[in-house]
Write a protein that holds these residues in place. Structure first.
Motif, PDB file in Angstrom:
ATOM      1  N   PRO A  82       9.243 -20.377 -51.883  1.00  0.00           N
ATOM      2  CA  PRO A  82       8.055 -19.802 -51.973  1.00  0.00           C
ATOM      3  C   PRO A  82       6.782 -20.774 -51.704  1.00  0.00           C
ATOM      4  CG  PRO A  82       9.561 -19.225 -53.956  1.00  0.00           C
ATOM      5  CD  PRO A  82      10.106 -20.261 -53.024  1.00  0.00           C
ATOM      6  N   LEU A  83       5.585 -20.328 -51.429  1.00  0.00           N
ATOM      7  CA  LEU A  83       4.641 -21.304 -51.235  1.00  0.00           C
ATOM      8  C   LEU A  83       3.983 -21.390 -52.649  1.00  0.00           C
ATOM      9  CD1 LEU A  83       5.185 -19.715 -48.390  1.00  0.00           C
ATOM     10  CD2 LEU A  83       2.825 -20.436 -47.799  1.00  0.00           C
ATOM     11  N   THR A 123       2.512 -16.873 -50.536  1.00  0.00           N
ATOM     12  CA  THR A 123       3.890 -16.353 -50.281  1.00  0.00           C
ATOM     13  C   THR A 123       3.949 -15.050 -49.475  1.00  0.00           C
ATOM     14  OG1 THR A 123       4.810 -17.540 -52.208  1.00  0.00           O
ATOM     15  CG2 THR A 123       6.236 -16.017 -51.243  1.00  0.00           C
ATOM     16  N   VAL A 124       3.113 -14.100 -50.098  1.00  0.00           N
ATOM     17  CA  VAL A 124       3.040 -12.787 -49.524  1.00  0.00           C
ATOM     18  C   VAL A 124       2.519 -12.822 -48.166  1.00  0.00           C
ATOM     19  CG1 VAL A 124       2.027 -10.248 -49.570  1.00  0.00           C
ATOM     20  CG2 VAL A 124       3.083 -11.559 -51.747  1.00  0.00           C
ATOM     21  N   THR A 125       1.322 -13.591 -47.998  1.00  0.00           N
ATOM     22  CA  THR A 125       0.853 -13.879 -46.716  1.00  0.00           C
ATOM     23  C   THR A 125       1.883 -14.081 -45.547  1.00  0.00           C
ATOM     24  OG1 THR A 125      -1.343 -14.117 -47.302  1.00  0.00           O
ATOM     25  CG2 THR A 125      -0.703 -14.983 -45.428  1.00  0.00           C
ATOM     26  N   ALA A 126       2.825 -15.306 -46.269  1.00  0.00           N
ATOM     27  CA  ALA A 126       3.793 -15.902 -45.202  1.00  0.00           C
ATOM     28  C   ALA A 126       4.757 -14.756 -44.907  1.00  0.00           C
ATOM     29  CB  ALA A 126       4.471 -16.999 -45.926  1.00  0.00           C
ATOM     30  N   ASP A 180      -3.824 -22.035 -40.543  1.00  0.00           N
ATOM     31  CA  ASP A 180      -3.626 -21.027 -41.552  1.00  0.00           C
ATOM     32  C   ASP A 180      -2.070 -20.804 -41.512  1.00  0.00           C
ATOM     33  OD1 ASP A 180      -2.923 -18.927 -39.681  1.00  0.00           O
ATOM     34  OD2 ASP A 180      -5.023 -18.980 -39.280  1.00  0.00           O
ATOM     35  N   ILE A 181      -1.703 -20.311 -42.630  1.00  0.00           N
ATOM     36  CA  ILE A 181      -0.191 -20.001 -42.922  1.00  0.00           C
ATOM     37  C   ILE A 181       0.400 -19.271 -41.889  1.00  0.00           C
ATOM     38  CG2 ILE A 181       1.551 -18.876 -44.279  1.00  0.00           C
ATOM     39  CD1 ILE A 181      -0.391 -19.664 -46.644  1.00  0.00           C
TER      40      ILE A 181
END
Length: 288
Positions: free
Chosen positions: A118-119, A125-128, A89-90
């Protein structure tokens, strides 16, 4: 350490990375940019340079600003060893990438960690971003940010949905994208360090503009120094990836240039680069 006014960029240096980083620091650079991306960077050779600088020249780790990046799988070369398992997972990918970076760089902390881009989705992106926030909270990372992010909406989402404003944005700043005016202005407004690459190579017309050359002649500097200094005075921290020692010297001393006596010429350049940001009626460039 104080925020650096210029950063040495290590992309595409390949086997020359160690020697060039050592040279850059000995010529005055105190901030180094790299990435955990074997496709374009030799982060391990940046680490080798840091060891040489400490062991042979007495320049300690804490005297330097070291910035690296987590590169999503789309930016990696799958034919080369990857810094993380792309099947995880990220969060795990980022944490593994950071551990790889810490090992490569022979350090226990990073001054700055960026998402290289950005992903694929804003949600990813927010998860990262949440993962970077956790690393910052743990003390392993001091500043967090993003690179190759040209949509203000992404930066707004990081703060709104992610819960924290970026400390750093690193983007192309050149005539081909109109000097990234929207993001650059957003960073100035919100106190985010805006780092630029392609500052010189991406703006040949500006670099050869008669007004830039007139500023250089008046101040006894090169056009490149004049452009770097104008950028610095307007909230831009340039990256320099030069391989020439003379240009290293030129880049480092740029921050000492005082342009207060050529403000009208600086205003002319700023009206080309970002007329909405530069308000000549408010006095323009600062004098220090």
């Amino acid at each position: 350490m104080a925020t650096a006014k210029i950063i040495y960029g290590t992309a595409w240096k390949k086997v020359r990375t160690t020697a060039l980083v050592v040279s850059a620091v000995l010529h005055g650079f105190r901030a180094i940019d790299t990435a955990c991306q074997p496709k374009h960077y030799r982060e391990d050779l940046v680490g080798a340079a840091l060891k040489i600088l400490q062991e042979e020249h007495g320049i300690k780790r804490e005297e330097l600003f070291i910035q690296t990046k987590y590169t999503p799988i789309g930016g990696q070369d799958l034919s080369q060893p990857l810094p993380y398992d792309p099947q995880t997972d990220i969060e795990t990918q980022i944490k593994t990438s950071v551990q790889t970076s810490l090992s490569n760089l022979h350090t226990t902390y990073l001054d700055s960690l960026l998402l290289h881009s950005p992903l694929r989705t804003l949600g990813q992106t927010v998860t990262a971003w949440h993962t970077l926030m956790g690393l910052q909270d743990s003390g392993v990372v001091r500043k967090i940010g993003v690179s190759n992010t040209y949509d203000v909406a992404v930066l707004e989402a990081l703060e709104r949905d992610g819960g924290r404003r970026a400390d750093v944005v690193q983007n192309r700043w050149y005539e081909g994208n109109g000097w990234d005016n929207d993001v650059w202005s957003y960073c100035q407004k919100h106190g985010i360090q805006y780092q630029s690459f392609w500052t010189l190579s991406g703006s040949p017309n500006l670099l050869h503009h008669p007004t830039i050359r007139a500023i250089a002649a008046a101040k006894g500097c090169t056009p490149a120094q004049a452009l770097f200094r104008i950028a610095q005075l307007h909230g831009v921290t340039p990256l320099s990836g030069t391989t020439k020692e003379k240009h290293m010297d030129d880049a480092v001393v740029t921050e000492k240039l005082n342009l207060s006596d050529v403000q009208s010429s600086v205003a002319e350049i700023m009206q080309i680069v970002n007329p909405s940001l530069y308000d000549a009626g408010k006095g323009g460039v600062v004098s220090h």
